[in-house]
Design a protein around this motif. Structure first.
Motif, PDB file in Angstrom:
ATOM      1  N   SER A   8       0.590  -1.195  -0.055  1.00  0.00           N
ATOM      2  CA  SER A   8      -0.373   0.115  -0.280  1.00  0.00           C
ATOM      3  C   SER A   8       1.028   1.702   0.176  1.00  0.00           C
ATOM      4  N   ASN A   9       2.152   1.226   0.004  1.00  0.00           N
ATOM      5  CA  ASN A   9       3.276   2.932   0.670  1.00  0.00           C
ATOM      6  C   ASN A   9       3.894   1.896  -0.606  1.00  0.00           C
ATOM      7  N   GLY A  10       3.952   1.466  -1.868  1.00  0.00           N
ATOM      8  CA  GLY A  10       4.173   1.027  -3.348  1.00  0.00           C
ATOM      9  C   GLY A  10       5.284   0.533  -3.382  1.00  0.00           C
ATOM     10  N   HIS A  11       5.455  -0.526  -2.460  1.00  0.00           N
ATOM     11  CA  HIS A  11       6.595  -1.494  -2.731  1.00  0.00           C
ATOM     12  C   HIS A  11       5.886  -2.838  -3.398  1.00  0.00           C
ATOM     13  N   GLN A  12       6.829  -3.220  -4.106  1.00  0.00           N
ATOM     14  CA  GLN A  12       6.546  -4.204  -4.697  1.00  0.00           C
ATOM     15  C   GLN A  12       7.472  -5.478  -4.330  1.00  0.00           C
ATOM     16  N   PHE A  13       6.765  -6.616  -4.170  1.00  0.00           N
ATOM     17  CA  PHE A  13       6.872  -8.045  -3.956  1.00  0.00           C
ATOM     18  C   PHE A  13       7.029  -9.128  -4.824  1.00  0.00           C
ATOM     19  N   LYS A  57      14.884 -17.923 -12.336  1.00  0.00           N
ATOM     20  CA  LYS A  57      14.956 -16.865 -13.342  1.00  0.00           C
ATOM     21  C   LYS A  57      14.033 -16.028 -13.163  1.00  0.00           C
ATOM     22  N   GLU A  58      12.688 -15.690 -12.440  1.00  0.00           N
ATOM     23  CA  GLU A  58      11.364 -15.463 -11.986  1.00  0.00           C
ATOM     24  C   GLU A  58      12.633 -14.361 -10.710  1.00  0.00           C
ATOM     25  N   LEU A  59      13.250 -14.742 -10.106  1.00  0.00           N
ATOM     26  CA  LEU A  59      13.952 -13.853  -9.408  1.00  0.00           C
ATOM     27  C   LEU A  59      14.770 -12.725  -9.429  1.00  0.00           C
ATOM     28  N   SER A  60      15.175 -13.168 -11.272  1.00  0.00           N
ATOM     29  CA  SER A  60      16.382 -12.926 -11.721  1.00  0.00           C
ATOM     30  C   SER A  60      15.678 -11.514 -12.582  1.00  0.00           C
ATOM     31  N   SER A  61      14.677 -12.705 -12.339  1.00  0.00           N
ATOM     32  CA  SER A  61      13.256 -11.295 -13.866  1.00  0.00           C
ATOM     33  C   SER A  61      13.132  -9.776 -13.425  1.00  0.00           C
ATOM     34  N   PHE A  62      12.336 -10.126 -11.631  1.00  0.00           N
ATOM     35  CA  PHE A  62      11.922  -9.278 -10.709  1.00  0.00           C
ATOM     36  C   PHE A  62      13.158  -7.900  -9.838  1.00  0.00           C
ATOM     37  N   ASP A  63      14.196  -8.901 -10.178  1.00  0.00           N
ATOM     38  CA  ASP A  63      15.483  -8.074  -9.771  1.00  0.00           C
ATOM     39  C   ASP A  63      15.348  -7.508  -8.688  1.00  0.00           C
ATOM     40  N   PRO A  64      15.234  -7.903  -7.600  1.00  0.00           N
ATOM     41  CA  PRO A  64      14.532  -7.629  -6.063  1.00  0.00           C
ATOM     42  C   PRO A  64      16.290  -6.716  -5.571  1.00  0.00           C
ATOM     43  N   ASP A  65      15.735  -5.259  -4.790  1.00  0.00           N
ATOM     44  CA  ASP A  65      16.651  -4.516  -3.883  1.00  0.00           C
ATOM     45  C   ASP A  65      17.082  -5.552  -2.620  1.00  0.00           C
ATOM     46  N   VAL A  66      16.275  -5.893  -2.735  1.00  0.00           N
ATOM     47  CA  VAL A  66      16.523  -6.756  -1.303  1.00  0.00           C
ATOM     48  C   VAL A  66      16.250  -7.732  -1.023  1.00  0.00           C
TER      49      VAL A  66
END
Length: 121
Positions: A8-13, A57-66
């Motif tokens: 709700s504060n704009g973060h993606q998971f 591959k999904e994790l790599s595509s998402f390219d998380p900050d943390v």
């Protein structure tokens, strides 16, 4: 609640977790099901088996900050290795002393070794 609040504060998971046909709780956010098996005697709980090449591959595509690791299981260790290899910081939270469950499942002799493994993390 944490995921809903952060979304709700704009973060993606992306949540990588074992799933089943009748979840105890409704999941919030994008959940990617990891291969898993039911815990003996407790089929509502599932043990993660691996972070498959597809999920990596999904994790790599998402390219998380943390990468947040919430469970000390095989997938948690694989996520930690993935994050180290990709220079992504990790945050780990420890909610349950899974190591202490080993006695309940009649493999208590493994508990000291399990703590040594986690000490290195």
């Amino acid at each position: 609640k944490m995921v809903a609040f952060l979304e709700s504060n704009g973060h993606q998971f992306e949540i990588f977790a074992p799933t089943n046909d009748r979840p105890a709780l409704h999941a919030v956010g994008k959940v990617l099901s990891v291969p898993s098996i039911p815990v003996p005697g407790r089929p509502e709980y599932r043990l993660s088996l691996l972070l498959s090449p597809y999920l990596q591959k999904e994790l790599s595509s998402f390219d998380p900050d943390v990468v947040h690791i919430a469970t000390p299981d095989v997938v948690g260790f694989q996520a930690l290795l993935w994050a180290k290899f990709h220079n992504v910081p990790t945050a780990c939270s420890y909610h349950t002393r899974f190591n202490s469950y080993l006695k309940y499942y009649h493999v208590g002799a493994l508990e000291p070794a399990s703590w040594l493994i986690w000490r290195g993390v």
